[in-house]
Design a protein around this motif. Structure first.
Motif, PDB file in Angstrom:
ATOM      1  N   ARG A 134       0.814  -1.230   0.000  1.00 39.91           N
ATOM      2  CA  ARG A 134       0.000   0.000   0.000  1.00 39.91           C
ATOM      3  C   ARG A 134       0.836   1.263   0.000  1.00 39.91           C
ATOM      4  NH1 ARG A 134      -5.682  -1.060   1.622  1.00 39.91           N
ATOM      5  NH2 ARG A 134      -5.784  -3.315   1.690  1.00 39.91           N
ATOM      6  N   GLU A 141      -7.201   6.801   2.324  1.00 35.79           N
ATOM      7  CA  GLU A 141      -7.663   5.547   1.713  1.00 35.79           C
ATOM      8  C   GLU A 141      -7.501   4.354   2.659  1.00 35.79           C
ATOM      9  OE1 GLU A 141      -6.716   6.295  -2.958  1.00 35.79           O
ATOM     10  OE2 GLU A 141      -4.980   5.981  -1.677  1.00 35.79           O
ATOM     11  N   LEU A 142      -7.058   4.618   3.878  1.00 33.42           N
ATOM     12  CA  LEU A 142      -6.766   3.524   4.807  1.00 33.42           C
ATOM     13  C   LEU A 142      -7.639   3.602   6.049  1.00 33.42           C
ATOM     14  CD1 LEU A 142      -2.902   3.859   4.688  1.00 33.42           C
ATOM     15  CD2 LEU A 142      -4.268   2.194   3.441  1.00 33.42           C
ATOM     16  N   SER A 143      -7.814   2.469   6.698  1.00 29.54           N
ATOM     17  CA  SER A 143      -8.518   2.446   7.979  1.00 29.54           C
ATOM     18  C   SER A 143      -7.642   3.083   9.062  1.00 29.54           C
ATOM     19  CB  SER A 143      -8.822   1.004   8.366  1.00 29.54           C
ATOM     20  OG  SER A 143      -7.631   0.341   8.742  1.00 29.54           O
ATOM     21  N   GLY A 145      -6.574   1.739  11.795  1.00 22.94           N
ATOM     22  CA  GLY A 145      -5.525   0.801  12.196  1.00 22.94           C
ATOM     23  C   GLY A 145      -4.358   0.821  11.214  1.00 22.94           C
ATOM     24  N   GLN A 146      -4.699   0.915   9.948  1.00 22.36           N
ATOM     25  CA  GLN A 146      -3.632   0.964   8.937  1.00 22.36           C
ATOM     26  C   GLN A 146      -2.877   2.285   9.005  1.00 22.36           C
ATOM     27  OE1 GLN A 146      -6.250   0.143   5.650  1.00 22.36           O
ATOM     28  NE2 GLN A 146      -5.368  -1.898   5.371  1.00 22.36           N
ATOM     29  N   ARG A 149      -0.463   1.999  11.712  1.00 28.41           N
ATOM     30  CA  ARG A 149       0.663   1.160  11.288  1.00 28.41           C
ATOM     31  C   ARG A 149       1.632   1.947  10.413  1.00 28.41           C
ATOM     32  NH1 ARG A 149       0.017  -4.377  11.355  1.00 28.41           N
ATOM     33  NH2 ARG A 149      -1.801  -4.970  12.557  1.00 28.41           N
ATOM     34  N   MET A 176      -8.613  -3.190  16.424  1.00 25.83           N
ATOM     35  CA  MET A 176      -7.447  -2.524  15.825  1.00 25.83           C
ATOM     36  C   MET A 176      -6.427  -2.185  16.908  1.00 25.83           C
ATOM     37  SD  MET A 176      -8.688   0.140  12.965  1.00 25.83           S
ATOM     38  CE  MET A 176     -10.309   0.053  12.226  1.00 25.83           C
ATOM     39  N   SER A 179      -4.352  -5.132  17.624  1.00 23.87           N
ATOM     40  CA  SER A 179      -3.373  -5.458  16.588  1.00 23.87           C
ATOM     41  C   SER A 179      -2.202  -4.468  16.588  1.00 23.87           C
ATOM     42  CB  SER A 179      -4.066  -5.615  15.222  1.00 23.87           C
ATOM     43  OG  SER A 179      -3.846  -4.503  14.407  1.00 23.87           O
TER      44      SER A 179
HETATM   45  P1  ADP Z   1      -5.475  -3.939  10.635  1.00 26.43           P
HETATM   46  O1  ADP Z   1      -6.006  -4.118  12.015  1.00 26.43           O
HETATM   47  O2  ADP Z   1      -4.840  -5.153  10.051  1.00 26.43           O
HETATM   48  O3  ADP Z   1      -4.632  -2.709  10.475  1.00 26.43           O
HETATM   49  P2  ADP Z   1      -7.910  -2.695  10.015  1.00 26.43           P
HETATM   50  O4  ADP Z   1      -8.765  -3.262  11.095  1.00 26.43           O
HETATM   51  O5  ADP Z   1      -7.355  -1.335  10.154  1.00 26.43           O
HETATM   52  O6  ADP Z   1      -6.721  -3.713   9.688  1.00 26.43           O
HETATM   53  O7  ADP Z   1      -8.735  -2.738   8.665  1.00 26.43           O
HETATM   54  C1  ADP Z   1      -9.349  -3.936   8.210  1.00 26.43           C
HETATM   55  C2  ADP Z   1      -9.724  -3.757   6.739  1.00 26.43           C
HETATM   56  O8  ADP Z   1     -10.823  -2.842   6.599  1.00 26.43           O
HETATM   57  C3  ADP Z   1      -8.574  -3.226   5.943  1.00 26.43           C
HETATM   58  O9  ADP Z   1      -8.207  -4.141   4.947  1.00 26.43           O
HETATM   59  C4  ADP Z   1      -9.060  -1.932   5.346  1.00 26.43           C
HETATM   60  O10 ADP Z   1      -8.778  -1.901   3.949  1.00 26.43           O
HETATM   61  C5  ADP Z   1     -10.542  -1.907   5.565  1.00 26.43           C
HETATM   62  N1  ADP Z   1     -10.990  -0.575   6.021  1.00 26.43           N
HETATM   63  C6  ADP Z   1     -11.474  -0.281   7.244  1.00 26.43           C
HETATM   64  N2  ADP Z   1     -11.797   1.011   7.341  1.00 26.43           N
HETATM   65  C7  ADP Z   1     -11.477   1.574   6.152  1.00 26.43           C
HETATM   66  C8  ADP Z   1     -11.573   2.903   5.616  1.00 26.43           C
HETATM   67  N3  ADP Z   1     -12.043   3.948   6.337  1.00 26.43           N
HETATM   68  N4  ADP Z   1     -11.150   3.106   4.370  1.00 26.43           N
HETATM   69  C9  ADP Z   1     -10.666   2.081   3.655  1.00 26.43           C
HETATM   70  N5  ADP Z   1     -10.557   0.805   4.088  1.00 26.43           N
HETATM   71  C10 ADP Z   1     -10.977   0.551   5.320  1.00 26.43           C
END
Ligand code: ADP
Ligand code: ADP
Length: 232
Positions: A134, A141-143, A145-146, A149, A176, A179
């Motif tokens: 990514r 574009e990410l959650s 938790g991401q 990270r 999250m 993790s």
């Molecule tokens: P991790 O705990 O492994 O970091 P997350 O719990 O943050 O994973 O996210 C789980 C999945 O949900 C991810 O693959 C992510 O792509 C998707 N996701 C959750 N919230 C969002 C968001 N706001 N925008 C895009 N993707 C999201």
């Protein structure tokens, strides 16, 4: 690694004087994972910012890895910070209009590394936190938790000896949060000392040692260094 003795911090404005730290004693050994808890307004963030050389203190002594921090000028202090310390924050603090690769690159640019060394560190750090696929994504574009990270990758890319985390799971749901905590535990097991401020008793209980701050002071005996702190 970190030795604070009688550290005080007074914030002065024209009208008020706030004693954020009254006389803080804390010793953290190399390789420890310490959780810092305490009521809101007790001085936890102030402590972390002083520990991370982001803020100056008013009195007392602070040795970081044997260096007397109070004797350093601004330049030496920021050099030491860049070399030894990584930060993560509750709100991630990623730059919204940079992708993950460029976010991780941002602090490395101050360190005079070649672009090939930076690229290698960025790819390694993002892979280590599970975001290797990514690198061209933007934070939005990410959650959550991401994003946290990615912020951890940015901190790790500089190979810090000490990682300071201010409520790193405060904006995350419990799954999250767990993790992110597992990732921090793995980083600690590979040798990085971690000090984490948290309100979450479950996460605090997972650290090797809990330090409780009330009214700008460490309050209890459990805050002594762990007898066995080194991990393989
Ligand atoms: P991790 O705990 O492994 O970091 P997350 O719990 O943050 O994973 O996210 C789980 C999945 O949900 C991810 O693959 C992510 O792509 C998707 N996701 C959750 N919230 C969002 C968001 N706001 N925008 C895009 N993707 C999201
Ligand atoms: P905690 O992180 O435990 O909530 P803080 O370290 O943020 O506590 O704050 C400790 C005390 O110092 C509080 O009374 C707070 O209002 C005060 N304080 C923190 N930062 C500043 C500042 N920049 N200027 C003035 N007072 C501050």
């Amino acid at each position: 690694m970190l030795h604070m003795q009688g550290v005080t911090k007074v914030y002065r404005t024209e009208l008020v004087e706030t004693h954020a730290l009254r006389s803080l004693d804390l010793h953290v050994r190399d390789g420890e994972f310490v959780a810092v808890t305490g009521p809101s307004g007790s001085g936890k963030t102030t402590f972390l910012n002083i520990a991370g050389l982001l803020e100056e203190f008013t009195g007392g002594s602070y040795l970081l890895d044997g260096e007397d921090v109070s004797k350093l000028g601004d330049d030496a202090r920021s050099k030491l910070r860049n070399r030894k310390i990584g930060f993560i924050f509750q709100s991630f603090n990623l730059i919204p209009d940079l992708n993950l690769f460029d976010n991780v690159d941002a602090p490395l640019r101050y360190r005079g590394m070649s672009s090939s060394e930076r690229r290698q560190r960025i790819e390694e750090a993002l892979t280590r936190v599970g975001l290797g696929s990514r690198m061209r994504h933007y934070p939005s574009e990410l959650s959550g938790g991401q994003q946290q990270r990615a912020a951890i990758a940015r901190a790790l890319a500089g190979s810090p000896r000490l990682l300071l985390a201010d409520e790193p799971t405060g904006n995350l749901d419990s799954q999250m949060a767990r993790s992110v905590m597992e990732l921090l535990e793995e980083i600690n097991s590979q040798g990085t000392t971690i000090i984490m401020v948290t309100h979450d008793p479950e996460l605090a209980a997972r650290a090797q040692r809990n330090v409780h701050i009330v009214d700008g002071m460490v309050t209890d005996l459990r805050s002594e260094p762990a007898l066995v702190s080194a991990r393989p």
